[in-house]
Motif scaffolding. Sequence first.
Motif: not given
Lengths: 174, 94
Positions: A52, A106, A61, A102, A109, B67
Amino acid sequence: MSVTADKVRQRAEADARAHGIYLNPDQGFLGDLVEGLRRNEERYGYPSCPCRPATGVFDQDRDIICPCDYRDPDVAEYGQCYCCLYVDSKTHDTGEIKPIPERRPQEKMFPGETGPKQPAAEAKAPQPMAMRLWYCKQCGYVVFREEPPYVCPICRAKREFFAEVRLTAERGTT
Amino acid sequence: MPTNKVEGPKKEHRVFLYTLSTCVWCKKTKELLRESGVEYEYLDVDTCSSEERRSALDSLRSRNAQIGFPIIIVDDKTLITGYKPDEIREALEL
């Protein structure tokens, strides 16, 4: 002194054992994952998921620091986590590993990295986030973050067991 | 945008990958292309410069791409997110 691959592997093994799950049985695959984690710990200061995109900003993160927030629900639903470091006993026995969807939202990201005019992400202050207090109705564990965890790290209760802690003003004041 | 090019005998399609240097699924995708002899270019978005990364993200977001890595773009129109060997082979007529 940076962390060694052996140390990363031992840490993952201990965590898998503690949670009744296993590490990827494909030793080549596992070796690559361990090296990716080691590399991320070396460059970011924490072992973010090798599969990732990390920003290098801890607060952005945090959800993908291994074991990530998505591991437990992914192992429960697919028998493995997103990068396949962790697998359940069935996947461990069959060795059937595949890419899974996933679960990470989103909007997490590369937050903020949208336009060419923006300063480098590394130099940017973390985005302000709506941090709230959550408590586990089963064991009382309290956590301060944007959203409740998928699984209580203490008693393994599901996310639905978490409720927001609402702090009210002291009574008697006018 | 400076990218890495991997030469191969099969050049019928223009193949571009967005990858992470540490991602094992990205590695498998590169291996699949290399073993199939497909020529491709790639950008490791975790090790490139922040300008390159922003440019890559702008390009991906303008396509409404989700993504997730790897992202494979074939002939500037077919976009595949994730390691999906069957879809990759179909897009590249392998």
